[in-house]
Motif scaffolding. Structure first.
Motif, short mmCIF file in Angstrom:
data_model
loop_
_atom_site.label_atom_id
_atom_site.label_comp_id
_atom_site.label_asym_id
_atom_site.label_seq_id
_atom_site.Cartn_x
_atom_site.Cartn_y
_atom_site.Cartn_z
N HIS A 443 0.83 -1.20 0.00
CA HIS A 443 0.00 0.00 0.00
C HIS A 443 0.86 1.26 0.00
N VAL A 444 1.96 1.24 0.74
CA VAL A 444 2.87 2.39 0.73
C VAL A 444 3.44 2.61 -0.66
N LYS A 445 3.85 1.52 -1.31
CA LYS A 445 4.39 1.64 -2.68
C LYS A 445 3.33 2.23 -3.62
N GLU A 446 2.08 1.79 -3.44
CA GLU A 446 0.98 2.27 -4.28
C GLU A 446 0.75 3.76 -4.08
N ILE A 447 0.70 4.19 -2.81
CA ILE A 447 0.49 5.61 -2.52
C ILE A 447 1.62 6.44 -3.11
N ALA A 448 2.85 6.00 -2.88
CA ALA A 448 4.02 6.77 -3.33
C ALA A 448 4.08 6.83 -4.85
N GLY A 449 3.58 5.79 -5.50
CA GLY A 449 3.63 5.74 -6.96
C GLY A 449 2.56 6.57 -7.65
N GLN A 450 1.58 7.05 -6.88
CA GLN A 450 0.45 7.77 -7.47
C GLN A 450 0.62 9.28 -7.44
N SER A 451 1.70 9.77 -6.80
CA SER A 451 1.83 11.22 -6.53
C SER A 451 0.52 11.72 -5.90
N SER A 452 0.04 10.95 -4.95
CA SER A 452 -1.23 11.24 -4.30
C SER A 452 -1.20 12.54 -3.53
#
Length: 457
Positions: A443-452
């Protein structure tokens, strides 16, 4: 009762210099009450510690060592080398450092060695071929680490493996009746709800090897039942202790790795800068000593001489002092309940004149938002603490790789904890703990990859 008095005292102290605890919006969001789901978990040491009955144990004490080539492992072996009549190494487990593991095996002659990286097992066998009949058995993977932890010949397992990889071997050691010299934070932070009932069932001692919890453990020796009122964890303040908050957005990885007092690995040094290490220690202190989160405080102590303190019900404060040296808490976990004499050449004695002044300050919550996240996670209990720890580990790794900024670390950890709230498991199995650990990292990788917006504000 103790809890009512403790909460009343905590309320009276809030504005004073007694340190900082989890309060306000973040703490309240996790649920009402002080301990959350953790209240039902039996602590390792409920506010006091007594030496086991039956007199001195047989010597040498036989040790299994998990993570033998890491910082904790090499310091543990330094102690075994210095005290050959006190400790015998019967099994070693390491990750992939074949050269150092082979060197250790040749020196300490264990019965079993384990290597996480199975592909390098032939290389290890070749390196040990000169030992002839003294060559140890070689195992690999998690099966090998479990076998080392639960080795029939060992009395205690020193757990120096980082992360959730240390959980299953630790459980195996407990089920085999081995005392645990605990240097793996995840064992309690993620696994507390599972590990502690198991330790109680098997009559196993969990002996803390990090400096703060060792300090508390030393302070509660011989306390009467109900005698502990409050735990005060000391923190150096990390690399940015004296940096204005407004300058934090521009700090670099190199800046974060400049610890003022301790020489440690990169991950723990960054955790010290964010104060997440202290947040993790609050949770560990709750599980180890049964203190309510309202009764665990953090205070900045720049000199790192007082390693932590315990306040008793009559308002006395007991502290443990020493130079910043990880060997002493490791030695105490291995020798407890005895205290072994140390050489002044290799163990410098504390000199109060050289030490100089000791100072304290309250942590700045704007500089250290991780505190609120950690207290909230602790109060939520169950799988939340493991999720926070895993998310933080992944976020720090991404910061070290310069994929996210310094201030993003706590933001992504907080967002991951918020996301997990709907899936919180209050009484998790070992599989639940491992699976939520993996989920948090992804989930951390996903958040960081989205430029959220989570990490861009």
């Amino acid at each position: 009762g103790r809890g009512g008095r403790g909460r009343a005292m905590a309320a009276a102290r809030r504005g004073g210099a007694g340190g900082a605890r989890g309060r306000g919006r973040a703490a309240g969001a996790a649920g009402a009450g002080g301990s959350g789901a953790g209240r039902a978990v039996p602590p390792a040491w409920p506010g006091r510690a007594e030496a086991p009955a039956g007199g001195p144990a047989a010597k040498p004490k036989r040790i299994s060592l998990l993570g033998s080539t890491g910082s904790i492992g090499t310091q543990t072996l330094d102690i075994c080398r210095e005290y050959p009549g006190e400790f015998e190494v019967v099994a070693l487990a390491a990750g992939s450092n074949v050269e150092l593991l082979a060197e250790q095996a040749r020196e300490f002659r264990p019965q079993l060695v384990a290597l996480q990286d199975a592909s390098r097992a032939p290389e290890l066998a070749e390196a040990l071929s000169g030992m002839g009949r003294d060559a140890p058995e070689i195992m690999t993977g998690e099966e090998g680490a479990v076998a080392v932890a639960a080795h029939p010949a060992c009395d205690a397992a020193v757990t120096g493996i980082v992360g959730c990889a240390g959980l299953r071997p630790t459980v195996a050691a407990i089920e085999a009746g081995k005392d645990i010299c605990l240097a793996n934070k995840e064992t309690l932070i993620a696994g507390g709800p599972t590990v502690l009932p198991l330790a109680k069932k098997h009559g196993v001692h969990i002996l803390p090897a990090d400096s703060e919890h060792s300090a508390i453990f030393q302070c509660i020796q011989g306390l009467p039942e109900g005698g502990m009122r409050r735990i005060i964890l000391t923190a150096s303040g990390g690399a940015f202790r004296d940096l204005p908050v407004e300058k934090l957005p521009t700090v670099t990885v190199a800046d974060a790795l400049k610890h003022p007092n301790w020489s440690m690995g990169q991950k723990i040094t960054v955790d010290s800068a964010t104060l997440m290490n202290k947040g993790l220690e609050v949770i560990e202190a709750h599980y180890l000593f049964g203190a309510d989160y309202d009764d665990i405080d953090i205070v900045i102590h720049p000199q790192s001489i007082i390693h932590s303190m315990v306040e008793t019900q009559d308002s006395s404060v007991i502290a443990q002092l020493g130079w910043p040296d990880m060997r002493l808490p490791i030695l105490y976990t291995m020798s407890w309940p005895e205290r072994l004499p140390t050489s002044e050449e290799t163990w410098p004695r504390l000199d109060f004149v050289k030490m100089g002044d000791l100072t304290f300050r309250e942590p700045d919550r704007a500089k250290y938002p991780s505190m609120d996240v950690a207290y909230a996670s602790g109060r939520a209990g169950g799988t939340m603490t493991g999720v926070m720890s895993a998310a933080n580990e992944q976020a720090v790794e991404m910061f070290l790789q310069e994929k996210i900024g310094y201030l993003d670390i706590v933001k992504v950890v907080s967002a991951t904890c918020d996301k997990h709230r709907a899936d919180l498991v209050l009484t998790p199995s070992l599989d639940d703990i491992v699976q939520t650990d993996l989920w948090a990292r992804e989930h951390v990788k996903e958040i960081a990859g989205q430029s959220s917006p989570v990490i861009s504000t």
